[in-house]
Design an enzyme around this catalytic site. Structure first.
Site, PDB file in Angstrom:
ATOM      1  N   LYS A 119     -11.007  -3.729  -4.380  1.00 31.35           N
ATOM      2  CA  LYS A 119     -11.841  -2.675  -5.077  1.00 31.35           C
ATOM      3  C   LYS A 119     -10.918  -0.834  -4.947  1.00 31.35           C
ATOM      4  CE  LYS A 119     -13.324  -2.653  -0.236  1.00 31.35           C
ATOM      5  NZ  LYS A 119     -12.300  -2.595   0.883  1.00 31.35           N
ATOM      6  N   LYS A 161      -4.233  -9.008  -6.275  1.00 33.41           N
ATOM      7  CA  LYS A 161      -5.426  -9.639  -5.998  1.00 33.41           C
ATOM      8  C   LYS A 161      -6.917  -8.801  -6.379  1.00 33.41           C
ATOM      9  CE  LYS A 161      -6.606  -7.474  -1.566  1.00 33.41           C
ATOM     10  NZ  LYS A 161      -6.940  -7.557  -1.076  1.00 33.41           N
ATOM     11  N   LYS A 179       0.687  -1.381  -0.276  1.00 31.98           N
ATOM     12  CA  LYS A 179      -0.301   0.107  -0.193  1.00 31.98           C
ATOM     13  C   LYS A 179       0.523   1.523   0.094  1.00 31.98           C
ATOM     14  CE  LYS A 179      -3.995  -1.594   0.872  1.00 31.98           C
ATOM     15  NZ  LYS A 179      -5.746  -1.788   1.855  1.00 31.98           N
TER      16      LYS A 179
HETATM   17  N1  AQP Z   1      -9.310 -10.738  -3.687  1.00 30.90           N
HETATM   18  C1  AQP Z   1      -9.875 -10.964  -2.545  1.00 30.90           C
HETATM   19  N2  AQP Z   1      -9.675 -12.584  -2.670  1.00 30.90           N
HETATM   20  C2  AQP Z   1     -10.429 -13.490  -0.992  1.00 30.90           C
HETATM   21  N3  AQP Z   1     -10.332 -12.692   0.044  1.00 30.90           N
HETATM   22  C3  AQP Z   1     -10.419 -11.236   0.082  1.00 30.90           C
HETATM   23  N4  AQP Z   1     -10.238 -10.388   0.894  1.00 30.90           N
HETATM   24  C4  AQP Z   1     -10.964  -9.062  -0.309  1.00 30.90           C
HETATM   25  N5  AQP Z   1     -10.077  -9.178  -0.841  1.00 30.90           N
HETATM   26  C5  AQP Z   1     -10.205 -10.440  -1.006  1.00 30.90           C
HETATM   27  C6  AQP Z   1     -10.556 -10.404   1.874  1.00 30.90           C
HETATM   28  O1  AQP Z   1     -12.592  -9.221   2.563  1.00 30.90           O
HETATM   29  C7  AQP Z   1     -11.998  -9.110   3.752  1.00 30.90           C
HETATM   30  C8  AQP Z   1     -11.937  -7.830   3.797  1.00 30.90           C
HETATM   31  O2  AQP Z   1     -11.160  -7.040   2.860  1.00 30.90           O
HETATM   32  P1  AQP Z   1     -11.755  -5.216   2.873  1.00 30.90           P
HETATM   33  O3  AQP Z   1     -12.489  -5.274   2.226  1.00 30.90           O
HETATM   34  O4  AQP Z   1     -11.815  -4.834   4.624  1.00 30.90           O
HETATM   35  O5  AQP Z   1      -9.978  -5.505   2.727  1.00 30.90           O
HETATM   36  P2  AQP Z   1      -9.351  -5.472   1.585  1.00 30.90           P
HETATM   37  O6  AQP Z   1      -8.715  -6.988   1.969  1.00 30.90           O
HETATM   38  O7  AQP Z   1      -7.613  -4.242   1.621  1.00 30.90           O
HETATM   39  O8  AQP Z   1      -9.483  -5.330   0.412  1.00 30.90           O
HETATM   40  P3  AQP Z   1      -8.940  -4.697  -0.588  1.00 30.90           P
HETATM   41  O9  AQP Z   1     -10.559  -4.824  -1.641  1.00 30.90           O
HETATM   42  O10 AQP Z   1      -8.238  -4.892  -1.256  1.00 30.90           O
HETATM   43  O11 AQP Z   1     -10.190  -3.224  -0.468  1.00 30.90           O
HETATM   44  P4  AQP Z   1      -8.789  -1.893  -0.640  1.00 30.90           P
HETATM   45  O12 AQP Z   1      -9.054  -1.663  -1.681  1.00 30.90           O
HETATM   46  O13 AQP Z   1      -9.791  -0.892  -0.005  1.00 30.90           O
HETATM   47  O14 AQP Z   1      -7.568  -1.914   0.035  1.00 30.90           O
HETATM   48  C9  AQP Z   1     -10.585  -9.230   4.336  1.00 30.90           C
HETATM   49  O15 AQP Z   1     -10.908 -10.820   5.661  1.00 30.90           O
HETATM   50  C10 AQP Z   1     -10.011  -9.973   2.868  1.00 30.90           C
HETATM   51  O16 AQP Z   1      -8.715 -11.053   3.414  1.00 30.90           O
END
Ligand code: AQP
Length: 340
Positions: free
Chosen positions: A199, A196, A114
């Site tokens: 969002k 991965k 990040k």
């Molecule tokens: N691609 C993925 N595959 C499997 N699990 C996933 N998780 C997120 N992306 C995947 C799991 O979803 C839960 C919530 O995630 P989050 O939204 O709190 O945070 P994140 O992992 O940072 O998700 P993003 O979409 O990547 O958000 P941004 O872009 O804002 O950083 C967690 O349990 C995560 O493991």
């Protein structure tokens, strides 16, 4: 209720949750919610480690809680709350910061990823994010943390912090285990299947959001990047795009990889991609429709926030009181020991 094992997990309100979050985490949150005493939280404090538009952040929290209820998480049976409504998270995070090593936080791959993506805003909160996450988990004495594979390292750090703290003060914290699904633990971007699905990377159409319209979902799957072969075979190293589609189809339908390979033997990618898209559409359709209905009742959602915060605070303050006592703080001014 008393003898059930405890679950804690959180999701950031940084936008609508992705198909990846659903298959990797939220689907399990719902599946485990009858068997365990579950605390599910929308982590607004984590979200501000990246700059957010305040009005969007506010709206997304309503949407996120509505999505969780629509996924089958009953707020009457589970504790569903917004992180900042329970001050104990910030209070314990500060204490744990003093029991977390700089070197440990420096090794966290999410921080490295990040901060590399956003070198304008490498703030201290982004660096200590895993300590706040440790506080989220340890406050509830969680046995299990259902997360995607990307969060495994943070749960391991949580255990290390807990072991260190317990080693000095006795058994204050239960040691949590990550709960990562065998299939669906890491859903990849449809356009860049080596990354991965996330969002914060929605620009190129490789990310499916849980409230996307069916026609948009189908278009994204038809455009999904694959490879120059034609064979539908699970081989993540050499065929990351098609393997990701097989994984998604497997979680949506419950079919084994080999059964999927057999089902599509002799068929081309052009046949397979829309079938996966349709399976995702049907999986998400009831959730999208239910979310819309729940969102129409703002008063209901605000009552969920209020009751969730009360229930969560009761448990969280019990742990915080114990911690304060152990480290030598005077805890008399913490909220009274409320009756549940
Ligand atoms: N691609 C993925 N595959 C499997 N699990 C996933 N998780 C997120 N992306 C995947 C799991 O979803 C839960 C919530 O995630 P989050 O939204 O709190 O945070 P994140 O992992 O940072 O998700 P993003 O979409 O990547 O958000 P941004 O872009 O804002 O950083 C967690 O349990 C995560 O493991």
């Amino acid at each position: 209720m008393e003898n059930k094992k405890i679950i804690l997990s959180g999701i950031q309100p940084t936008g609508i949750a992705t198909l990846g979050s659903y298959l990797g985490a939220l689907k399990n949150w719902a599946a485990l919610s009858d068997e365990y005493d579950c605390y599910y939280t929308v982590v607004d404090m984590h979200a501000i480690t990246a700059r957010q538009v305040p009005a969007d952040l506010r709206r997304t929290q309503y949407e996120q809680v509505a999505i969780l209820i629509a996924c089958g998480i009953d707020p009457g049976k589970n504790t569903l709350f917004i992180q900042s409504h329970v001050p104990a998270h910030a209070q314990l995070a500060w204490v744990l910061n003093c029991y977390t090593m700089f070197g440990e936080l420096s090794r966290m791959t999410q921080f490295k990823d990040k901060s590399a993506k956003n070198d304008e805003n490498i703030n201290a909160g982004l660096f200590t994010y895993p300590t706040l996450q440790a506080a989220d988990i340890l406050l509830y004495q969680a046995d299990l943390v259902p997360v995607g594979a990307d969060q495994k390292q943070h749960v391991e750090l949580t255990r290390n912090i807990a072991v260190r703290f317990n080693g000095i003060y006795g058994d204050v914290f239960k040691l949590p285990e990550p709960y990562i699904p065998e299939v669906g633990g890491k859903i990849m971007d449809l356009q860049t299947p080596t990354r991965k699905m996330s969002k914060s990377e929605i620009a190129d159409g490789g990310c499916i959001l849980m409230l996307d319209k069916p026609e948009d979902i189908l278009r994204s799957f038809k455009r999904a990047v694959t490879d120059s072969e034609t064979c539908i075979r699970f081989d993540p190293d050499n065929k990351p795009g098609i393997s990701n589609l097989i994984q998604i189809y497997s979680v949506c339908t419950g079919k084994e990889y080999t059964d999927i390979e057999n089902e599509f033997s002799g068929k081309g990618y052009g046949d397979f991609k829309p079938v996966v898209g349709e399976a995702v559409i049907e999986l998400l359709r009831p959730i999208r429709e239910e979310t819309r209905k729940i969102l129409a009742d703002k008063a209901y959602l605000e009552n969920v926030f209020k009751e969730g915060a009360e229930k969560a605070s009761y448990t969280a303050n019990k742990t915080l009181r114990k911690v304060y006592k152990k480290i030598g703080f005077i805890d008399s001014f913490l909220p009274a020991k409320a009756q549940r």
